[in-house]
Design a protein around this motif. Structure first.
Motif, PDB file in Angstrom:
ATOM      1  N   ASP A  57       4.451  35.965   8.993  1.00 26.16           N
ATOM      2  CA  ASP A  57       3.811  35.591  10.248  1.00 26.16           C
ATOM      3  C   ASP A  57       3.844  34.072  10.299  1.00 26.16           C
ATOM      4  OD1 ASP A  57       1.853  34.548  11.929  1.00 26.16           O
ATOM      5  OD2 ASP A  57       0.356  36.063  11.453  1.00 26.16           O
ATOM      6  N   ILE A  58       4.873  33.540  10.950  1.00 25.53           N
ATOM      7  CA  ILE A  58       5.044  32.084  10.952  1.00 25.53           C
ATOM      8  C   ILE A  58       5.466  31.606  12.343  1.00 25.53           C
ATOM      9  CG2 ILE A  58       5.634  32.027   8.489  1.00 25.53           C
ATOM     10  CD1 ILE A  58       8.512  31.656   9.211  1.00 25.53           C
ATOM     11  N   GLU A  59       5.316  30.316  12.572  1.00 29.40           N
ATOM     12  CA  GLU A  59       5.659  29.788  13.891  1.00 29.40           C
ATOM     13  C   GLU A  59       7.185  29.515  13.967  1.00 29.40           C
ATOM     14  OE1 GLU A  59       6.676  26.828  12.157  1.00 29.40           O
ATOM     15  OE2 GLU A  59       6.284  26.062  14.191  1.00 29.40           O
TER      16      GLU A  59
ATOM     17  N   ASN B 238       1.292  21.561  11.503  1.00 31.25           N
ATOM     18  CA  ASN B 238       0.861  22.144  12.766  1.00 31.25           C
ATOM     19  C   ASN B 238      -0.549  21.627  13.035  1.00 31.25           C
ATOM     20  OD1 ASN B 238       1.440  23.800  14.899  1.00 31.25           O
ATOM     21  ND2 ASN B 238       0.979  25.734  13.833  1.00 31.25           N
TER      22      ASN B 238
ATOM     23  N   VAL C 240       5.746  23.487   7.517  1.00 31.26           N
ATOM     24  CA  VAL C 240       5.604  22.695   8.737  1.00 31.26           C
ATOM     25  C   VAL C 240       4.222  22.067   8.782  1.00 31.26           C
ATOM     26  CG1 VAL C 240       7.149  24.111  10.169  1.00 31.26           C
ATOM     27  CG2 VAL C 240       4.706  24.645  10.118  1.00 31.26           C
TER      28      VAL C 240
ATOM     29  N   SER D 131       0.994  32.868   3.209  1.00 32.34           N
ATOM     30  CA  SER D 131       1.383  31.459   3.229  1.00 32.34           C
ATOM     31  C   SER D 131       0.327  30.594   2.546  1.00 32.34           C
ATOM     32  CB  SER D 131       1.512  30.975   4.668  1.00 32.34           C
ATOM     33  OG  SER D 131       2.538  31.646   5.345  1.00 32.34           O
TER      34      SER D 131
ATOM     35  N   GLY E 151       9.390  27.188  11.548  1.00 31.69           N
ATOM     36  CA  GLY E 151       9.553  27.803  10.229  1.00 31.69           C
ATOM     37  C   GLY E 151      10.506  28.988  10.292  1.00 31.69           C
TER      38      GLY E 151
ATOM     39  N   ALA F  25       4.361  34.237  17.436  1.00 33.07           N
ATOM     40  CA  ALA F  25       3.673  34.438  18.713  1.00 33.07           C
ATOM     41  C   ALA F  25       2.826  33.223  19.002  1.00 33.07           C
ATOM     42  CB  ALA F  25       2.773  35.657  18.632  1.00 33.07           C
TER      43      ALA F  25
ATOM     44  N   ARG G  92      -5.392  24.118   6.058  1.00 38.40           N
ATOM     45  CA  ARG G  92      -6.519  24.231   6.992  1.00 38.40           C
ATOM     46  C   ARG G  92      -7.647  25.014   6.311  1.00 38.40           C
ATOM     47  NH1 ARG G  92      -7.642  29.175   8.746  1.00 38.40           N
ATOM     48  NH2 ARG G  92      -6.122  30.550   9.752  1.00 38.40           N
TER      49      ARG G  92
ATOM     50  N   ARG H 103     -11.204  30.370   8.151  1.00 38.83           N
ATOM     51  CA  ARG H 103     -12.109  30.752   9.247  1.00 38.83           C
ATOM     52  C   ARG H 103     -13.027  31.851   8.718  1.00 38.83           C
ATOM     53  NH1 ARG H 103      -7.073  31.281  12.828  1.00 38.83           N
ATOM     54  NH2 ARG H 103      -6.664  29.120  13.396  1.00 38.83           N
TER      55      ARG H 103
ATOM     56  N   LYS I 174      -0.812  38.836  17.626  1.00 40.19           N
ATOM     57  CA  LYS I 174       0.150  39.111  16.549  1.00 40.19           C
ATOM     58  C   LYS I 174      -0.514  39.607  15.270  1.00 40.19           C
ATOM     59  CE  LYS I 174       1.116  35.294  14.993  1.00 40.19           C
ATOM     60  NZ  LYS I 174       1.505  33.947  14.604  1.00 40.19           N
TER      61      LYS I 174
ATOM     62  N   GLU J 286      10.214  27.108   3.454  1.00 42.69           N
ATOM     63  CA  GLU J 286      10.023  26.297   4.664  1.00 42.69           C
ATOM     64  C   GLU J 286       8.572  25.875   4.699  1.00 42.69           C
ATOM     65  OE1 GLU J 286       8.067  27.032   7.552  1.00 42.69           O
ATOM     66  OE2 GLU J 286       7.217  28.739   6.510  1.00 42.69           O
TER      67      GLU J 286
ATOM     68  N   TYR K 278      -4.446  33.642   3.546  1.00 43.96           N
ATOM     69  CA  TYR K 278      -3.689  32.450   3.150  1.00 43.96           C
ATOM     70  C   TYR K 278      -4.072  32.099   1.718  1.00 43.96           C
ATOM     71  CZ  TYR K 278      -2.461  31.093   7.989  1.00 43.96           C
ATOM     72  OH  TYR K 278      -1.939  31.038   9.264  1.00 43.96           O
TER      73      TYR K 278
ATOM     74  N   TYR L 196       1.454  24.177   6.565  1.00 39.13           N
ATOM     75  CA  TYR L 196       1.636  25.615   6.341  1.00 39.13           C
ATOM     76  C   TYR L 196       2.976  25.805   5.648  1.00 39.13           C
ATOM     77  CZ  TYR L 196      -1.860  26.351  10.070  1.00 39.13           C
ATOM     78  OH  TYR L 196      -2.990  26.344  10.842  1.00 39.13           O
ATOM     79  N   GLY L 197       3.033  26.645   4.644  1.00 44.11           N
ATOM     80  CA  GLY L 197       4.311  26.841   3.960  1.00 44.11           C
ATOM     81  C   GLY L 197       4.467  28.240   3.380  1.00 44.11           C
ATOM     82  N   THR L 198       5.727  28.665   3.294  1.00 42.79           N
ATOM     83  CA  THR L 198       6.078  29.979   2.760  1.00 42.79           C
ATOM     84  C   THR L 198       6.674  29.822   1.362  1.00 42.79           C
ATOM     85  OG1 THR L 198       6.669  30.634   5.013  1.00 42.79           O
ATOM     86  CG2 THR L 198       7.458  32.056   3.235  1.00 42.79           C
TER      87      THR L 198
HETATM   88  P1  5GP Z   1      -3.439  29.784  12.103  1.00 43.75           P
HETATM   89  O1  5GP Z   1      -3.951  28.472  11.648  1.00 43.75           O
HETATM   90  O2  5GP Z   1      -3.931  30.146  13.483  1.00 43.75           O
HETATM   91  O3  5GP Z   1      -3.645  30.890  11.099  1.00 43.75           O
HETATM   92  O4  5GP Z   1      -1.856  29.648  12.232  1.00 43.75           O
HETATM   93  C1  5GP Z   1      -1.286  28.699  13.069  1.00 43.75           C
HETATM   94  C2  5GP Z   1       0.202  28.962  13.178  1.00 43.75           C
HETATM   95  O5  5GP Z   1       0.831  28.719  11.909  1.00 43.75           O
HETATM   96  C3  5GP Z   1       0.566  30.407  13.554  1.00 43.75           C
HETATM   97  O6  5GP Z   1       1.580  30.351  14.545  1.00 43.75           O
HETATM   98  C4  5GP Z   1       1.102  30.983  12.263  1.00 43.75           C
HETATM   99  O7  5GP Z   1       2.070  31.993  12.537  1.00 43.75           O
HETATM  100  C5  5GP Z   1       1.742  29.763  11.659  1.00 43.75           C
HETATM  101  N1  5GP Z   1       1.959  29.872  10.198  1.00 43.75           N
HETATM  102  C6  5GP Z   1       1.206  30.497   9.286  1.00 43.75           C
HETATM  103  N2  5GP Z   1       1.744  30.388   8.051  1.00 43.75           N
HETATM  104  C7  5GP Z   1       2.901  29.694   8.213  1.00 43.75           C
HETATM  105  C8  5GP Z   1       3.927  29.270   7.300  1.00 43.75           C
HETATM  106  O8  5GP Z   1       3.918  29.513   6.097  1.00 43.75           O
HETATM  107  N3  5GP Z   1       4.963  28.581   7.852  1.00 43.75           N
HETATM  108  C9  5GP Z   1       5.037  28.287   9.181  1.00 43.75           C
HETATM  109  N4  5GP Z   1       6.099  27.629   9.609  1.00 43.75           N
HETATM  110  N5  5GP Z   1       4.092  28.661  10.046  1.00 43.75           N
HETATM  111  C10 5GP Z   1       3.032  29.356   9.577  1.00 43.75           C
END
Ligand code: 5GP
Length: 206
Positions: A107-109, A82, A80, A43, A112, A18, A47, A50, A24, A78, A59, A87-89
């Motif tokens: 929950d990933i973008e 961002n 990425v 993941s 990924g 999302a 970063r 928060r 989400k 995967e 995380y 961010y990784g799974t």
């Molecule tokens: P936030 O920093 O706001 O938590 O996440 C930023 C974006 O990174 C969100 O769209 C979230 O879904 C995505 N994200 C979180 N963990 C992962 C990951 O492991 N892999 C990928 N590809 N995106 C992720």
């Protein structure tokens, strides 16, 4: 009946994406509360946490050095970059849950998600959208960021929303309880697919 045999892991994998401001995280939280057997894939990210975020729950918060080492060891299915953060799974965590029959939410973008689709074609891909463009703008404006930052975030959201076109399901999140209902309906329907019950059906004919 061999033609309906599918080679898939036992747990059901659901991937949700999302743009920011779609709500989400609240949906995922509710689903995890409703279905205690469902797990959330935590993941790793570089970063900073928060306020309120818990290491190991929201995380795994790691340094960039650690993250790069994990990449080198091939630990991510995967990953990425961002907004300059990684961010990784985890490959191992994902496989461990699915192989022990746990259903799993990622929950990933979208970049990924696309990579996950290559490895797990049976995954169920759900995209959560705000109800309209004006509502998206209104929700982003609530963050109170300066105009240039808000504009960049809006553009990034719109770029992400374009990716919704290849997902299996779309949920417009106007009211949280209705969006959760829809996610729940998708989950239950996917759990009820015939090809998940090959052995159970075959048992009737032994
Ligand atoms: P936030 O920093 O706001 O938590 O996440 C930023 C974006 O990174 C969100 O769209 C979230 O879904 C995505 N994200 C979180 N963990 C992962 C990951 O492991 N892999 C990928 N590809 N995106 C992720």
């Amino acid at each position: 009946m061999s033609e309906i045999l599918v080679d898939e892991p036992r747990g059901l994998l659901m991937i949700m994406s999302a743009p920011s401001g779609a709500g989400k995280t609240s949906i995922a939280r509710e689903i995890l509360r409703m279905f205690p057997g469902v797990r959330f894939s935590v993941s790793s990210t570089t970063r900073p946490p928060r306020p309120g975020e818990v290491n190991g729950e929201d995380y795994h918060f790691v340094s960039e050095e650690t993250f790069r080492e994990q990449i080198a060891r091939g630990e991510f299915v995967e990953w990425v970059e961002n907004y300059g953060r990684l961010y990784g799974t985890s490959k191992k965590t994902m496989a461990a849950y699915l192989e022990t029959g746990h259903d799993l939410i990622l929950d990933i973008e979208p970049r990924g998600a696309k990579a996950i689709r290559e490895h797990y074609p049976h995954g169920v891909f759900v995209f959560v959208l705000p109800p309209s463009l004006s509502e998206l703008k209104a929700r982003l404006a609530k963050r109170g960021e300066e105009a240039a930052v808000a504009q960049r975030r809006l553009q990034a959201s719109l770029d992400e929303i374009r990716e919704a076109l290849w997902y299996d399901y779309i949920i417009f999140n106007e009211r949280l309880n209705e969006a959760v209902d829809r996610f729940r309906a998708i989950y239950i329907a996917e759990k009820s697919r015939r090809d998940r019950f090959h052995d159970k059906i075959a048992a009737f004919f032994k």
